[in-house]
Design a protein around this motif. Structure first.
Motif, PDB file in Angstrom:
ATOM      1  N   TYR A 106      19.010  67.602  83.529  1.00  0.00           N
ATOM      2  CA  TYR A 106      20.464  67.624  83.720  1.00  0.00           C
ATOM      3  C   TYR A 106      20.820  67.340  85.179  1.00  0.00           C
ATOM      4  N   GLU A 109      19.933  63.627  86.013  1.00  0.00           N
ATOM      5  CA  GLU A 109      20.496  62.528  85.228  1.00  0.00           C
ATOM      6  C   GLU A 109      22.000  62.603  84.976  1.00  0.00           C
ATOM      7  N   GLU A 110      22.584  63.801  84.966  1.00  0.00           N
ATOM      8  CA  GLU A 110      23.992  63.918  84.572  1.00  0.00           C
ATOM      9  C   GLU A 110      24.897  64.567  85.616  1.00  0.00           C
ATOM     10  N   ASP A 112      25.541  64.463  88.927  1.00  0.00           N
ATOM     11  CA  ASP A 112      26.369  63.718  89.878  1.00  0.00           C
ATOM     12  C   ASP A 112      27.564  63.058  89.198  1.00  0.00           C
ATOM     13  N   ASP A 113      27.360  62.514  87.992  1.00  0.00           N
ATOM     14  CA  ASP A 113      28.480  61.903  87.262  1.00  0.00           C
ATOM     15  C   ASP A 113      29.554  62.939  86.939  1.00  0.00           C
ATOM     16  N   GLU A 114      29.124  64.102  86.475  1.00  0.00           N
ATOM     17  CA  GLU A 114      30.090  65.156  86.158  1.00  0.00           C
ATOM     18  C   GLU A 114      30.799  65.650  87.415  1.00  0.00           C
ATOM     19  N   ASN A 116      31.447  63.948  90.114  1.00  0.00           N
ATOM     20  CA  ASN A 116      32.402  62.936  90.577  1.00  0.00           C
ATOM     21  C   ASN A 116      33.697  62.929  89.769  1.00  0.00           C
ATOM     22  N   LYS A 117      33.659  63.456  88.547  1.00  0.00           N
ATOM     23  CA  LYS A 117      34.860  63.537  87.715  1.00  0.00           C
ATOM     24  C   LYS A 117      35.749  64.734  88.085  1.00  0.00           C
ATOM     25  N   LYS A 118      35.205  65.648  88.871  1.00  0.00           N
ATOM     26  CA  LYS A 118      35.947  66.853  89.247  1.00  0.00           C
ATOM     27  C   LYS A 118      36.884  66.547  90.415  1.00  0.00           C
ATOM     28  N   LYS A 125      32.242  68.881  97.220  1.00  0.00           N
ATOM     29  CA  LYS A 125      31.334  68.026  96.436  1.00  0.00           C
ATOM     30  C   LYS A 125      29.995  67.869  97.153  1.00  0.00           C
ATOM     31  N   LYS A 129      26.202  68.935  95.903  1.00  0.00           N
ATOM     32  CA  LYS A 129      25.034  68.042  95.901  1.00  0.00           C
ATOM     33  C   LYS A 129      23.863  68.675  96.650  1.00  0.00           C
ATOM     34  N   ARG A 164      30.427  72.545  83.201  1.00  0.00           N
ATOM     35  CA  ARG A 164      30.488  71.449  82.224  1.00  0.00           C
ATOM     36  C   ARG A 164      31.450  71.753  81.070  1.00  0.00           C
TER      37      ARG A 164
END
Length: 196
Positions: A106, A109-110, A112-114, A116-118, A125, A129, A164
């Protein structure tokens, strides 16, 4: 299934009388809002921030053990409440290598994408990271990780579920070095069948 909650005799009587057990509360979002803007990857983050209690190891919920003796010996002058819990519950073992692999997947793979949507400030942010990378770095060096930052598991649970907007499993558990038996935390109190 039975769990055992360590508490004072006075609290035990209140719990039995009201048929309610008050879970440990903690605002992990508020905690992260305070620490993340300046988080540099060191594991010496505060266990407590102004206006809040110490970070509970597994976040919010009802803390308990799966055996009576561990609950009875957990603290001095305590009593034990027996919690009858629905056998058909979802339990997550945070020590399980499969869980750690899923966490690793998680975060790699997922996450950073989640993130960036916040709608978060850029410094927050960046803190997330750095936090992600810190978890990945220490994920398989658990003994050293826990010694310096045992409350990271509350943050991991937050990242996997609340962050999430996913429903948490009913129960989490993990063996911490401060105790002979695993700590359990009941997240879904609706599955408590009785307290005695």
């Amino acid at each position: 299934m039975l769990f055992y909650h360590s508490t004072s005799s006075k609290n035990k009587n209140k719990i039995i009388k009201s048929s309610m057990i008050v879970p440990t509360k903690f605002d992990i979002t508020k905690y992260l809002d305070v620490i993340l803007p300046n988080f540099d990857g060191t594991l010496k983050v505060p266990e407590i921030v102004k206006g809040q209690r110490m970070v509970p190891y597994l976040g919010e919920g009802v803390y308990c053990f799966d055996n009576y003796n561990s609950a009875a010996s957990y603290q001095v002058n305590n009593d034990v409440v027996t919690i009858e819990y629905d056998d058909k519950c979802e339990k997550i073992d945070l020590d399980n290598p499969i869980f750690l692999i899923k966490l690793d997947n998680y975060l790699n793979e997922e996450f950073d994408d989640e993130l960036n949507k916040k709608f978060l400030d850029e410094d927050v942010k960046l803190g997330y990271k750095v936090l992600k990378n810190t978890i990945l770095y220490y994920i398989y060096d658990e003994k050293n990780f826990e010694k310096v930052f045992p409350q990271m598991f509350a943050i991991i649970i937050f990242l996997l579920y609340d962050f999430r907007n996913k429903e948490e499993p009913d129960v989490f558990f993990r063996k911490f070095s401060v105790c002979d038996s695993p700590y359990f935390v009941i997240k879904n109190e609706r599955k408590i069948e009785s307290l005695c």
